[in-house]
Design a protein around this motif. Structure first.
Motif, PDB file in Angstrom:
ATOM      1  N   ILE B 182       0.834  -1.241   0.080  1.00 53.43           N
ATOM      2  CA  ILE B 182       0.048   0.027  -0.033  1.00 53.43           C
ATOM      3  C   ILE B 182       0.718   1.250   0.075  1.00 53.43           C
ATOM      4  O   ILE B 182       2.101   1.223   0.038  1.00 53.43           O
ATOM      5  N   GLU B 183       0.380   2.350  -0.209  1.00 51.82           N
ATOM      6  CA  GLU B 183       1.080   3.650  -0.289  1.00 51.82           C
ATOM      7  C   GLU B 183       1.305   3.996   1.196  1.00 51.82           C
ATOM      8  O   GLU B 183       0.431   4.099   1.882  1.00 51.82           O
ATOM      9  N   PRO B 184       2.589   4.418   1.427  1.00 49.95           N
ATOM     10  CA  PRO B 184       2.758   4.779   2.778  1.00 49.95           C
ATOM     11  C   PRO B 184       2.453   6.211   2.955  1.00 49.95           C
ATOM     12  O   PRO B 184       2.392   6.976   2.060  1.00 49.95           O
ATOM     13  N   LEU B 185       2.382   6.607   4.310  1.00 51.07           N
ATOM     14  CA  LEU B 185       2.087   7.927   4.505  1.00 51.07           C
ATOM     15  C   LEU B 185       3.559   8.719   4.442  1.00 51.07           C
ATOM     16  O   LEU B 185       4.656   8.121   4.450  1.00 51.07           O
TER      17      LEU B 185
END
Lengths: 413, 210, 310
Positions: B182-185
């Motif tokens: 998933i996309e990291p913050l």
């Protein structure tokens, strides 16, 4: 007249002494006041916006202020160097300089306390670590120990200096039986202020670079280099601007002493370097940062090497009698020793200890302009204090300022 | 110890010296005493709190599995008994968007051929889609034990009190159970960029009441 | 504290009690508000405030009321500043599955929001370090961690992740070095800070082997619409400038029985939390059944934050 009234006259007289002087004296005092004013402005800035005005951050939470603090504790402790031979061994020529040495010490402790004060985030809460008022974490916190010994050292030295100066002012001989025990007590206290300051760093298992048993001996050795080196320079300036007597023999004696202390200082440095690089554990990374720099750029490596080279040159000057006995060359050695120790024990100790930080981050710290201005202001306060105190004490020793049983008024009655 | 003339029988100096040492000693002890006044407030001493005890722990709450995809469920709407093909093959007309990446499993490893709205355990028992975890844990038995203990899978709510558990398919797609990246913050700001609002008034962002 | 209903969850009881106390205390405080002292910008009451550990119950309630009024006027919404104490027979422990952590930083920002960390200057209590899997052959050397990784998707190929926050050491160097005793370990193992007693010397930051402590270098800024009004005196209440702060295991949540915010935010369930003294807790299960380790074990700080895998 009660002794208190007499002492009050001494204080008033001292004020009169420091408000008179040559044009050069006033120029110097005005210069220092200007530096202090800039420092106060910078500190007001820091008070308004917080320590964000410095370049310290979580990755490197102590910097320029604490570096100067560690260095100045050494200067303060070095007064003991002149006290020991003068009082314990009653060695003649050096005795007249002891008083000035202790004045340097007193000014240095004031600067230490100021540097710690400007470093804290909530200076109005300093009383939280005072006994009775607050709740000092004693005996656990080495910082409380440091406050304890620094304050005691300050009180004792200030008392000794005032007593000796006041007695000279009254034209009386000091009571040796009374003051000698206090002077003796100041000797272990001088050692202790520097040892405790070293323990402050040494006790931190999170910081392997500082967590070395050699740190306290190194602190003492380097203090006994920088302190006497400063004294040699200050004494030469003083005897040029004031008609006070400081013999060449005394200065050469200090130069000889510097040969021993610089030898010890360099030897200890060599021991540390050997341990770091020969064993080369993961902790060597701090020494690598110190001597070579990490990642892009060399960081502080240039300063480290400069400090080493200047101390080695200073050592050569101190150790060869033909060189150290020539006062101009001795002075060069003293400037080099002072600069070398200032770098090595100031930021040169602080930065490698905290770079990389405990989880490996490398932050290349340089003090901000505001930080430097505040630091300059603190040095200005120290220099001004020393100037004023030296002015009074030299006026006494030259006989310009002396107790007079109120000629005129007394005579009339 | 002193440079002065030979000592006299009634040595004033000795008396003064003794007194000075004595006073210094008292002063040193007084200073240490002052600092020790609060030493019982050590680093591991808390204040006296009123006693609080744990109540009996309430039952956990099981977070139900997401309802089956309405585009497909109930399966029996399409899957009529006559044209069922049990042969493992590349799916072309239907379910071609389905990523099947679960070992060597094929549809009928878990779905029942006869009753397409049910799942089939290895002992041929049929279970509903809402009890899929019983099917998963036939193979992943060690995960079941860890899930029961709260070590595998996510729990929310109360460490002591009602807590929500999640069944396998809340987090894992049963057809392709491996975790998808998933996309990291955003990363933290490096120290060089942490300047705050040095020039802003400290009260600037404070919310003032009208 | 007698006669309470043991069937309701922990926090419901705490909240009702607080609401009652707060109503009573606020009534008293509002009577004082009109006095001339309120015109002073310098808060004398705060200046002469006692050490938290030496406050009486009345002192603490007065403090809570004062703080609530301060925050309410600053952020324009009702605040609850609790002072919930520890629970008997509870010592908190934390487990983190480094085999599962994907480095998505959901925990970091959940923590920022729950615990009112300053947005600017930025403070993050949790730092997620990225490591090369190949380097793990030599063991985790924290010096090789990178907190600034910025990939399209995580976990990135060949990497693994170790989030670090306060390790709640049983033998904590930070509480030893604090010159004012402004930080200490509570009976439930949470290392807390009295933000009104800290002088900001940062000795604790120098002493912490995990980089867990953070300093408010500037005036902390939290947008009013993002501030979390459900707070604890020793935990997530908005902090003043010039003091140190750090993870408290979400003291405002866990003392009411709730999971910390990071546990609830973790999308892969890598974060585990529970009572170390309860043999049936999830933390005790993983200590008994998983391969666990603590960071920098050689320093003997005895963390209550355990990393595990397998």
């Amino acid at each position: 007249m009660s002794p208190l009234v007499q002492f009050w006259r001494f204080v008033k007289g001292s004020l009169a002494v420091v408000t008179q002087g040559s044009r050069g004296y006033f120029a110097w005092v005005v210069l220092l006041l200007a530096v202090i004013a800039v420092g106060v402005w910078a500190y007001a800035n820091q008070i308004q916006y917080g320590l964000i005005t410095t370049n310290m951050r979580d990755q490197l939470s102590w910097g320029f202020y604490i570096g100067n603090f560690a260095f100045l504790v050494g200067i303060a402790a070095a007064a003991v160097v002149v006290v020991i031979p003068a009082y314990v061994y009653r060695w003649g020529p050096i005795r007249e300089v002891v008083l000035l040495g202790e004045l340097v010490a007193v000014a240095a402790i004031i600067m230490c306390i100021l540097f710690v004060t400007v470093d804290v985030g909530r200076p109005e809460r300093i009383w939280h670590m005072m006994p009775l008022l607050g709740a000092p974490n004693f005996p656990h916190s080495l910082l409380v120990w440091d406050i304890l010994v620094l304050t005691s050292y300050f009180v004792i030295n200030y008392f000794i200096v005032t007593y000796l100066v006041y007695m000279a002012y009254r034209g009386r001989k000091y009571n040796a039986a009374f003051i000698l025990p206090i002077i003796f007590l100041s000797i272990p206290l001088a050692i202790s202020i520097h040892t405790v300051t070293a323990f402050l760093f040494m006790g931190l298992k999170a910081r392997p670079f500082w967590n070395s048993a050699l740190l306290a001996p190194r602190f003492l050795a380097s203090a006994f280099c920088s302190g006497p080196a400063l004294l040699v320079i200050v004494f030469q300036i003083l005897r040029r601007v004031r008609p006070i007597e400081i013999s060449d023999a005394a200065l050469r004696k200090l130069g000889e002493l510097l040969a021993y202390t610089m030898a010890a200082n360099l030897f200890f440095l060599g021991c540390e370097v050997f341990r770091e690089f020969y064993s080369a554990s993961a902790h060597v990374i701090h020494a690598e940062f110190q001597w070579w720099g990490l990642e892009e750029g060399h960081g502080i490596a240039g300063y480290t090497w400069f400090a080493l080279v200047s101390q080695v040159i200073a050592f050569v000057i101190f150790v060869v009698p033909e060189l150290r006995n020539r006062l101009p060359i001795l002075s060069v050695g003293c400037v080099l020793a002072f600069a070398g120790v200032y770098i090595e024990k100031g930021l040169g100790l602080l930065l490698p200890g905290m770079t990389p930080d405990v989880i490996g981050e490398v932050y290349h710290y340089n003090p901000s302009l505001n930080e430097i201005l505040i630091g300059a202001g603190v040095w200005g306060v120290g220099a001004l204090l020393f100037t004023l105190m030296a002015k009074v004490s030299s006026a006494i020793s030259t006989g310009e300022f002396r107790y007079q049983p109120i000629e005129g008024s007394y005579g009339r009655w | 110890m002193e440079t002065e003339a030979p000592r006299e029988p009634h040595d004033d100096g000795a008396r003064i010296r003794t007194t000075t040492w004595f006073v210094l000693g008292i002063a040193a002890m007084a200073v240490l005493g002052l600092f020790s006044v609060r030493c019982e407030l050590g680093p591991n001493v808390a204040r006296e709190y009123p006693s609080r005890t744990l109540p009996p722990e309430p039952q956990p709450v099981l977070m139900s599995a997401p309802p089956p995809d309405e585009d497909y469920y109930p399966c029996s709407d399409c899957h009529e008994l006559e044209d069922r093909n049990p042969q493992p093959r590349e799916l072309e007309d239907e379910h071609d968007d389905l990523e099947l990446a679960h070992g060597d499993l094929w549809c009928l490893s878990c779905h029942d051929l006869a009753d397409s709205d049910s799942l089939k355990l290895s002992d041929e028992t049929l279970v509903g889609f809402d009890e899929s975890w019983r099917l998963c844990t036939q193979c992943h038995g060690n995960k079941l034990a860890e899930w029961r203990a709260g070590v595998h899978g996510k729990r929310t709510g109360y460490w002591w009190g009602p807590k929500e558990y999640r069944t396998c398919i809340v987090c894992h797609n049963p057809h392709s159970p491996a975790w998808k990246p998933i996309e990291p913050l955003p990363p933290p700001r490096p120290p060089q960029q942490i300047a705050g609002r040095v020039r802003a008034e400290p009260s600037e962002v404070r919310h003032e009441e009208p | 504290m007698k006669n309470r209903d043991d069937r309701v969850p922990l926090d419901a009881r705490g909240a009702s009690r607080r609401r009652f106390l707060r109503g009573a205390a606020a009534a008293g405080a509002s009577a004082l508000a009109a006095g001339p002292a309120s015109a002073l910008s310098f808060d004398l009451e705060a200046f002469f405030q006692k050490h938290f550990r030496e406050m009486s119950q009345e002192d603490i309630e007065a403090l809570q009321t004062r703080l609530e009024r301060k925050y309410e006027s600053r952020y324009g919404k009702p605040f609850n500043v609790a002072s919930t104490g520890p629970i008997d027979g509870v010592v908190y422990g934390y487990g983190l599955d480094i085999g599962r952590c994907i480095g998505c930083r959901r925990c970091v920002y959940a923590c920022v929001e729950e615990n009112n960390q300053s947005r600017d200057p930025e403070i993050h209590w949790i730092r997620v370090l990225e490591f090369e899997r190949e380097h793990a052959l030599r063991g985790i050397d924290l010096e090789e961690g990178n907190p600034y990784y910025d990939h399209e998707k995580v976990p990135a190929e060949g990497k693994f992740y170790v989030p670090i926050a306060c390790q709640m050491c049983e033998d904590s160097p930070c509480t030893d070095v604090c010159p004012t005793g402004a930080t200490w370990e509570e009976p439930d193992g949470i290392v807390v800070i009295d933000y009104d007693w800290c002088i900001g010397c940062r000795y604790c930051i120098a002493s912490c082997p995990y980089g867990a402590r953070h300093f408010n270098w500037g005036e902390p800024q939290i947008p009013a619409d993002e501030v979390n009004p459900d707070t604890h005196v020793l935990g997530n209440r908005p902090r003043p400038r010039g003091v140190v702060e750090k993870c408290t295991f979400c003291i405002q949540r866990v003392r009411n029985g709730r999971y910390p915010a990071c546990v609830e935010a973790c999308p892969v369930g890598a974060r585990k939390f529970g009572n170390l003294l309860d043999p049936n807790s999830e933390i005790r299960y993983l200590l008994a059944n998983k391969r666990t380790f603590v960071l920098k074990a050689e320093l003997r700080t005895q963390p209550k934050f355990f990393y595990f895998y397998g």
